[in-house]
Write a protein that holds these residues in place. Structure first.
Motif, PDB file in Angstrom:
ATOM      1  N   ILE A  64       0.842  -1.199   0.000  1.00 45.72           N
ATOM      2  CA  ILE A  64       0.000   0.000   0.000  1.00 45.72           C
ATOM      3  C   ILE A  64       0.875   1.247   0.000  1.00 45.72           C
ATOM      4  N   ALA A  65       1.904   1.251   0.843  1.00 47.42           N
ATOM      5  CA  ALA A  65       2.804   2.399   0.923  1.00 47.42           C
ATOM      6  C   ALA A  65       3.589   2.589  -0.374  1.00 47.42           C
ATOM      7  N   GLN A  66       3.958   1.497  -1.033  1.00 46.39           N
ATOM      8  CA  GLN A  66       4.710   1.594  -2.290  1.00 46.39           C
ATOM      9  C   GLN A  66       3.855   2.197  -3.406  1.00 46.39           C
ATOM     10  N   VAL A  67       2.614   1.742  -3.505  1.00 40.53           N
ATOM     11  CA  VAL A  67       1.716   2.273  -4.528  1.00 40.53           C
ATOM     12  C   VAL A  67       1.453   3.755  -4.288  1.00 40.53           C
ATOM     13  N   LYS A  68       1.250   4.122  -3.037  1.00 42.79           N
ATOM     14  CA  LYS A  68       0.987   5.525  -2.720  1.00 42.79           C
ATOM     15  C   LYS A  68       2.215   6.394  -2.965  1.00 42.79           C
ATOM     16  N   ALA A  69       3.408   5.817  -2.772  1.00 45.14           N
ATOM     17  CA  ALA A  69       4.635   6.557  -3.078  1.00 45.14           C
ATOM     18  C   ALA A  69       4.731   6.836  -4.568  1.00 45.14           C
ATOM     19  N   ALA A  70       4.336   5.859  -5.389  1.00 50.18           N
ATOM     20  CA  ALA A  70       4.328   6.059  -6.843  1.00 50.18           C
ATOM     21  C   ALA A  70       3.275   7.090  -7.241  1.00 50.18           C
ATOM     22  N   ASN A  71       2.120   7.049  -6.587  1.00 50.56           N
ATOM     23  CA  ASN A  71       1.079   8.044  -6.851  1.00 50.56           C
ATOM     24  C   ASN A  71       1.598   9.445  -6.578  1.00 50.56           C
ATOM     25  N   ALA A  72       2.306   9.590  -5.454  1.00 51.47           N
ATOM     26  CA  ALA A  72       2.836  10.903  -5.066  1.00 51.47           C
ATOM     27  C   ALA A  72       3.867  11.420  -6.066  1.00 51.47           C
ATOM     28  N   GLN A  73       4.539  10.517  -6.769  1.00 50.08           N
ATOM     29  CA  GLN A  73       5.535  10.899  -7.778  1.00 50.08           C
ATOM     30  C   GLN A  73       4.901  11.093  -9.160  1.00 50.08           C
ATOM     31  N   GLY A  74       3.585  10.909  -9.242  1.00 47.69           N
ATOM     32  CA  GLY A  74       2.906  11.069 -10.515  1.00 47.69           C
ATOM     33  C   GLY A  74       3.222   9.967 -11.516  1.00 47.69           C
ATOM     34  N   TRP A  75       3.621   8.798 -11.009  1.00 47.57           N
ATOM     35  CA  TRP A  75       3.978   7.679 -11.884  1.00 47.57           C
ATOM     36  C   TRP A  75       2.708   6.903 -12.220  1.00 47.57           C
TER      37      TRP A  75
END
Length: 395
Positions: free
Chosen positions: A238-249
């Motif tokens: 969950i944290a990994q996906v949200k980190a990618a979301n925050a980077q606009g990936w």
């Protein structure tokens, strides 16, 4: 003199009683003695798997309500190793040595197979984990898990990504526990041998339970990765996906393992980039239209146990154990249970794509099937991504 004679006679009688009862936690000939069954689990710590032993306990309680196994109730003891090697070792010795368990069933631990495999061999006891996690679960003659395991699961998710989805620039991010790095490398190498393809980038420094996965996601994005094959537990994913979301990936494809397959994960992830894909180790429990999981689902719901792949594994391990042990004629002891598991015929179940067997193999890693599922952005719901099992092709 008379006291010494009395004590000697008493000791001899006690020894004879132990021999007659099997000396290993078994049910004696009176039809009332309980059968001790144990499991070592990581219930607390950075990565936990509590559902497997809870599911096994529910199966055994249900069996006890029906009269037990051949008249013997099952005394199920599930201990918490907390992800600590010393505790995992102590737990096994308590269950096998002190409690005289006839078998280990439904375990789910980050480390215990590797820690205890040699001890199980010395004590001539067999283990049927609900969720095999570490390398020791899949390379021991005395341990045969009910699940595919993270290593074959990694090969499956890579194979689906490259050969079914036709993805390129696949990268691998690994969370390493204990000495699992070589096993994950072997899983990657197996995929390479089958397909001729290699990962664009591998990062084996990803930690369990990190407060922020942004640095690892940024490195993968900068490396040119288009898809990420990762082996986390649910909170980390969950944290990994949200980190990618925050980077606009937005165009990254996630190739995860069964460990993230849960309703909680689906509800927590709204933006899944180009999609999250998993080869489920057991028939997808989110397919409510199918009756394949009905007995498991009803039992878990009745006992307020989360519907996850981990509880599927614990349920199946306990069911397999009961089916084999019910065929034993005479006392149910460690020796008779071991003999029955060594001589058992493979058990097929629609919840899995590969028959379960113990037998006398030197290692047990033959479960190589997964059912493809997906989680797309905005759905918060897992969906079937195929109409049959996929398997790792023979090299």
């Amino acid at each position: 003199m008379r006291k010494h004679v009395f004590y000697a006679a008493a000791a001899l009688a006690a020894s004879a009683a132990l021999v007659l009862s099997g000396c290993s936690g078994g049910g004696g000939g009176d039809g009332k003695s309980p059968i001790v069954v144990g499991s070592v689990n990581t219930k607390s710590g950075a990565a936990t798997f509590p559902e497997a032993s809870l599911a096994a306990a529910a199966v055994f309680a249900d069996q006890n309500a029906k009269g037990g196994i051949n008249g013997h109730k099952i005394d199920y003891k599930a201990l918490d190793d907390k992800g600590d090697p010393a505790t995992a070792s102590a737990n096994a010795r308590e269950l096998v040595g002190s409690d005289e368990a006839v078998a280990m069933v439904g375990s789910a631990s980050l480390i215990e197979c590797e820690i205890n495999a040699k001890y199980y061999e010395q004590q001539k006891i067999l283990s049927m984990p609900g969720v095999g996690v570490d390398t020791g679960c899949f390379d021991s003659a005395n341990i045969s898990p009910a699940n595919v395991g993270p290593f074959n699961d990694m090969t499956l998710t890579l194979y689906w990504g490259s050969e079914v989805a036709k993805l390129d620039n696949i990268c691998v991010l690994l969370e390493i526990a204990g000495s699992t790095r070589p096993a994950y490398q072997k899983a990657i190498d197996t995929w390479t041998e089958i397909t001729g393809k290699k990962p664009l980038y591998v990062d084996d420094t990803v930690p369990y339970g990190a407060s922020d996965y942004t640095p690892y996601i940024v490195k993968a994005k900068d490396a040119g990765c288009k898809a990420l094959a990762i082996n986390p537990v649910e909170p980390d994913a969950i944290a990994q996906v949200k980190a990618a979301n925050a980077q606009g990936w937005k165009d990254v494809t996630w190739l995860y393992l069964t460990s993230v397959y849960s309703d909680n994960f689906a509800k927590a992830v709204s933006d899944s980039g180009a999609g999250i894909y998993v080869p489920a180790e057991f028939y997808p429990f989110t397919d409510a239209a199918s009756d394949i999981n009905k007995d498991w689902r009803d039992l878990m719901t009745k006992n307020d146990i989360p519907l996850t792949s981990f509880s599927q594994g614990g349920y199946l391990a306990a069911k397999y154990f009961i089916q084999v042990v019910e065929g034993i004629t005479g006392d149910i002891t460690r020796e008779s249970v071991t003999k029955a598991l060594h001589e058992m015929k493979p058990i097929t179940n629609p919840m899995v794509g590969t028959p379960y067997e113990f037998g006398t193999a030197k290692k047990h890693d033959g479960n190589t099937a997964g059912w493809p599922i997906k989680l797309m952005s905005g759905t918060n719901k897992w969906e079937l991504n195929g109409d049959d099992w996929i398997t790792i092709p023979t090299k």
